[in-house]
Write a protein that holds these residues in place. Structure first.
Motif, PDB file in Angstrom:
ATOM      1  N   ASN A   1       0.843  -1.196   0.000  1.00  0.00           N
ATOM      2  CA  ASN A   1       0.000   0.000   0.000  1.00  0.00           C
ATOM      3  C   ASN A   1       0.878   1.247   0.000  1.00  0.00           C
ATOM      4  O   ASN A   1       2.015   1.219   0.473  1.00  0.00           O
ATOM      5  CB  ASN A   1      -0.927   0.020   1.219  1.00  0.00           C
ATOM      6  N   ARG A   2       0.339   2.360  -0.511  1.00  0.00           N
ATOM      7  CA  ARG A   2       1.058   3.631  -0.539  1.00  0.00           C
ATOM      8  C   ARG A   2       0.477   4.565   0.512  1.00  0.00           C
ATOM      9  O   ARG A   2      -0.738   4.761   0.568  1.00  0.00           O
ATOM     10  CB  ARG A   2       0.961   4.278  -1.929  1.00  0.00           C
ATOM     11  N   TYR A   3       1.363   5.127   1.324  1.00  0.00           N
ATOM     12  CA  TYR A   3       0.961   6.064   2.371  1.00  0.00           C
ATOM     13  C   TYR A   3       1.598   7.422   2.077  1.00  0.00           C
ATOM     14  O   TYR A   3       2.802   7.503   1.791  1.00  0.00           O
ATOM     15  CB  TYR A   3       1.409   5.563   3.745  1.00  0.00           C
ATOM     16  N   SER A   4       0.801   8.487   2.148  1.00  0.00           N
ATOM     17  CA  SER A   4       1.280   9.816   1.764  1.00  0.00           C
ATOM     18  C   SER A   4       2.150  10.443   2.849  1.00  0.00           C
ATOM     19  O   SER A   4       2.017  10.152   4.040  1.00  0.00           O
ATOM     20  CB  SER A   4       0.090  10.737   1.466  1.00  0.00           C
ATOM     21  N   VAL A   5       3.065  11.310   2.406  1.00  0.00           N
ATOM     22  CA  VAL A   5       3.851  12.172   3.284  1.00  0.00           C
ATOM     23  C   VAL A   5       3.651  13.599   2.779  1.00  0.00           C
ATOM     24  O   VAL A   5       3.182  13.807   1.650  1.00  0.00           O
ATOM     25  CB  VAL A   5       5.343  11.792   3.271  1.00  0.00           C
ATOM     26  N   PRO A   6       3.972  14.623   3.580  1.00  0.00           N
ATOM     27  CA  PRO A   6       3.756  16.004   3.127  1.00  0.00           C
ATOM     28  C   PRO A   6       4.480  16.305   1.825  1.00  0.00           C
ATOM     29  O   PRO A   6       5.573  15.782   1.562  1.00  0.00           O
ATOM     30  CB  PRO A   6       4.327  16.829   4.287  1.00  0.00           C
ATOM     31  N   LEU A   7       3.871  17.143   0.999  1.00  0.00           N
ATOM     32  CA  LEU A   7       4.488  17.551  -0.262  1.00  0.00           C
ATOM     33  C   LEU A   7       5.850  18.189   0.002  1.00  0.00           C
ATOM     34  O   LEU A   7       6.004  18.974   0.938  1.00  0.00           O
ATOM     35  CB  LEU A   7       3.591  18.546  -0.995  1.00  0.00           C
ATOM     36  N   GLY A   8       6.820  17.839  -0.833  1.00  0.00           N
ATOM     37  CA  GLY A   8       8.171  18.365  -0.660  1.00  0.00           C
ATOM     38  C   GLY A   8       9.074  17.446   0.136  1.00  0.00           C
ATOM     39  O   GLY A   8      10.267  17.723   0.271  1.00  0.00           O
TER      40      GLY A   8
ATOM     41  N   HIS B   1      17.888  11.171  -2.501  1.00  0.00           N
ATOM     42  CA  HIS B   1      18.761  10.424  -1.595  1.00  0.00           C
ATOM     43  C   HIS B   1      18.233  10.450  -0.158  1.00  0.00           C
ATOM     44  O   HIS B   1      19.001  10.321   0.792  1.00  0.00           O
ATOM     45  CB  HIS B   1      20.174  11.008  -1.638  1.00  0.00           C
ATOM     46  N   LYS B   2      16.933  10.605   0.003  1.00  0.00           N
ATOM     47  CA  LYS B   2      16.371  10.763   1.335  1.00  0.00           C
ATOM     48  C   LYS B   2      15.522   9.564   1.728  1.00  0.00           C
ATOM     49  O   LYS B   2      14.719   9.087   0.941  1.00  0.00           O
ATOM     50  CB  LYS B   2      15.527  12.047   1.397  1.00  0.00           C
TER      51      LYS B   2
ATOM     52  N   GLU C   1      11.045  11.787   9.773  1.00  0.00           N
ATOM     53  CA  GLU C   1      12.191  12.120   8.925  1.00  0.00           C
ATOM     54  C   GLU C   1      13.496  11.631   9.531  1.00  0.00           C
ATOM     55  O   GLU C   1      14.441  11.326   8.818  1.00  0.00           O
ATOM     56  CB  GLU C   1      12.261  13.633   8.700  1.00  0.00           C
ATOM     57  N   SER C   2      13.565  11.542  10.846  1.00  0.00           N
ATOM     58  CA  SER C   2      14.736  10.995  11.524  1.00  0.00           C
ATOM     59  C   SER C   2      14.263   9.914  12.487  1.00  0.00           C
ATOM     60  O   SER C   2      13.086   9.851  12.851  1.00  0.00           O
ATOM     61  CB  SER C   2      15.504  12.079  12.286  1.00  0.00           C
TER      62      SER C   2
ATOM     63  N   ASN D   1       6.782  12.872  14.367  1.00  0.00           N
ATOM     64  CA  ASN D   1       6.056  12.307  13.235  1.00  0.00           C
ATOM     65  C   ASN D   1       5.768  13.397  12.208  1.00  0.00           C
ATOM     66  O   ASN D   1       5.319  14.489  12.553  1.00  0.00           O
ATOM     67  CB  ASN D   1       4.736  11.689  13.694  1.00  0.00           C
ATOM     68  N   ILE D   2       6.028  13.096  10.953  1.00  0.00           N
ATOM     69  CA  ILE D   2       5.625  14.009   9.879  1.00  0.00           C
ATOM     70  C   ILE D   2       4.320  13.541   9.248  1.00  0.00           C
ATOM     71  O   ILE D   2       3.678  14.294   8.508  1.00  0.00           O
ATOM     72  CB  ILE D   2       6.729  14.130   8.805  1.00  0.00           C
ATOM     73  N   ALA D   3       3.938  12.285   9.497  1.00  0.00           N
ATOM     74  CA  ALA D   3       2.668  11.754   8.989  1.00  0.00           C
ATOM     75  C   ALA D   3       2.256  10.573   9.859  1.00  0.00           C
ATOM     76  O   ALA D   3       3.113   9.871  10.421  1.00  0.00           O
ATOM     77  CB  ALA D   3       2.801  11.329   7.531  1.00  0.00           C
ATOM     78  N   GLU D   4       0.963  10.370   9.945  1.00  0.00           N
ATOM     79  CA  GLU D   4       0.425   9.247  10.717  1.00  0.00           C
ATOM     80  C   GLU D   4      -0.834   8.740  10.022  1.00  0.00           C
ATOM     81  O   GLU D   4      -1.724   9.522   9.683  1.00  0.00           O
ATOM     82  CB  GLU D   4       0.108   9.687  12.144  1.00  0.00           C
TER      83      GLU D   4
END
Length: 518
Positions: A334-341, A346-347, A363-364, A369-372
């Motif tokens: 499944n695909r889960y979204s993260v914030p645009l940008g 290389h991340k 992100e680290s 959390n940047i997304a949940e």
């Protein structure tokens, strides 16, 4: 049947005295065809028709595909061809023996000999249910979808009685923390822990055999004490003592991994789990003559249940994931979204599944959390937070306003940008980006001069604006360089002001020129 009817008509017309040209015209065929049929007697025609009869087989429609596989990978086995067909055509119902026979015929037909790499193992006595899991590592070099090759590394766990398998891959060499994490995943996959674990003398687990007093690495020693299973370490150069997992690693590498194209480690592991369910554990084992999944359904009851999850062990429960170009990460198909940008070539980001079935993305490893997202039970779904979507209704106008604010005369700039939008409606975002990047760190005069020049000459393109702006910047710098002179009346003196040229009399020059006048 049509060929036989054609032969009969040609033969009868010839017996009636018709000429070849007339027969060909009446039947709508060439004279060459008429001659070809007349060369055969009825007996020859019947024999030829019988030789051309051939029963259509189910795999004939896949002949070109299988031939391509065999040509590109001469060492491909019939069992692997069977698995690849089932993977691509889930509704295909055909036995493995049928596929092996068909592959053998194609090898003979197209002269594609199979490359053999024989390797033998010594059998060991069968163990009771729930007694033992054997563990081993493997490595494979795969063709990459990005071009070139990619080394991938696997750790494999096999229940000795049922031959039920679990495998986990990494696109880098394993560390001890990776090994411990894979153990936890394997125990969760099996639904319990055996009495004994069998290992090779791998440096990630064993420091030294020490005459029977096994010395483990510090991290694995802590984990071993926590899980409280018995541990058996094989002697060096003794693969037969864990032959079941040796064969399993070979099976995984040759049936699953060989000739498969690597895209990313997430997709690779998901494909491997599907392969385990379909083939690795779903195919009849050659030794026990049963499917490992069926035997495991009974053996599972003999494993020790997992009473608690280890939270204070040296296990890093965060798993790295690659951010895809569409700003999503892939987890269990499944695909889960993260914030645009968030996307960067290389991340990586780190994911963690909580006890309440939430997928947390960071992100680290230790960052916020940047997304949940709530975990999705299906496959092939897009789980997207509405806050991660771009507001396309106001995106371009807002972008145009932002770019116009970089100019001294914003109204004139907005008018120019609207003209560009008329010319390039589909590429307006790209046009705005080019202009926004080009006006950075440029003086207001140069920007306005370029804008006026483009309006006067009807240059309604971001690339043309960029060229005009570059010319304006060069002219501005040239003007600045020409005006950097010492002001009149300045008190500054040159280092050469005290120097005076030597004064000579006229006689000195006459002496030099003497005799030169004729």
């Amino acid at each position: 049947m049509e060929k036989w009817l054609m032969f009969t008509e040609i033969y009868q017309m010839k017996q009636q005295g018709f000429k070849i040209r007339r027969i060909a015209r009446k039947l709508g065929v060439s004279r060459t065809t008429v001659y070809k049929y007349l060369e055969k007697s009825p007996e020859d025609m019947a024999e030829w028709m019988a030789s051309t009869r051939r029963r259509t087989r189910k795999l004939d429609q896949y002949e070109l595909l299988i031939h391509t596989w065999l040509s590109e990978n001469p060492d491909l086995s019939g069992a692997q061809v069977h698995d690849w067909l089932k993977e691509r055509f889930s509704d295909l119902s055909v036995g493995e023996s049928t596929v092996r026979s068909y592959v053998k015929e194609l090898r003979d037909k197209y002269n594609i000999p199979k490359v053999m790499t024989p390797r033998s193992y010594e059998a060991i006595p069968e163990l009771p249910m729930g007694k033992q899991i054997q563990v081993d590592f493997g490595q494979s070099k795969q063709q990459s979808s990005q071009g070139g090759t990619q080394n991938v590394y696997v750790i494999c766990f096999v229940l000795s009685h049922s031959r039920y398998k679990y495998a986990e891959w990494l696109d880098r060499p394993f560390t001890t923390k990776d090994v411990i994490r894979a153990h936890e995943h394997a125990f969760e996959y099996f639904g319990g822990i055996p009495e004994e674990m069998v290992y090779d003398q791998d440096a990630l687990i064993v420091v030294s055999e020490n005459g029977g007093n096994i010395m483990l690495t510090e991290a694995f020693q802590t984990y071993y004490r926590e899980r409280k299973f018995q541990l058996y370490v094989c002697r060096k150069a003794d693969p037969e003592s864990k032959g079941k997992v040796e064969n399993s690693v070979k099976f995984i590498k040759q049936n699953f991994a060989k000739n498969r194209v690597f895209k990313n480690i997430e997709q690779w592991n998901e494909q491997c789990l599907e392969w385990l369910e379909r083939t690795g554990n779903g195919k009849v084992h050659n030794t026990i003559k049963k499917k490992p999944a069926e035997v495991f359904s009974v053996e599972k009851k003999h494993l020790k249940p997992i009473t608690k999850k280890i939270s204070h062990s040296p296990i890093d429960s965060s798993i790295a994931r690659v951010v895809r170009k569409d700003n999503t990460i892939l987890y269990k198909s499944n695909r889960y979204s993260v914030p645009l940008g968030t996307y960067d070539q290389h991340k990586d980001v780190y994911i963690k599944v909580t006890d309440d079935k939430k997928l947390c993305i960071r992100e680290s490893m230790d960052g916020p959390n940047i997304a949940e997202h709530a975990l999705c039970e299906g496959k092939g779904e897009l789980i997207q937070d509405t806050q991660h979507k771009r507001d396309r209704s106001k995106g371009i106008p807002a972008y145009m306003k932002t770019v116009s604010e970089a100019f001294q005369d914003q109204d004139k700039a907005m008018s120019y940008l609207q003209d560009i939008q008329t010319q390039y409606p589909r590429y307006m975002r790209d046009q705005l980006k080019i202009i926004a990047d080009s006006v950075k760190d440029v003086s207001s005069n140069a920007k306005m001069k370029a804008l006026d020049e483009c309006l006067n000459n009807h240059f309604y393109s971001a690339s043309e604006f960029k060229d005009v702006l570059s010319h304006a910047v060069r002219q501005e710098r040239s003007t600045e360089d020409s005006t950097t002179t010492i002001p009149e009346g300045s008190s500054e003196r040159s280092d050469y002001d005290h120097m005076k040229p030597e004064e000579r009399t006229l006689d000195s020059y006459l002496d030099v020129l003497e005799g030169s006048v004729t």
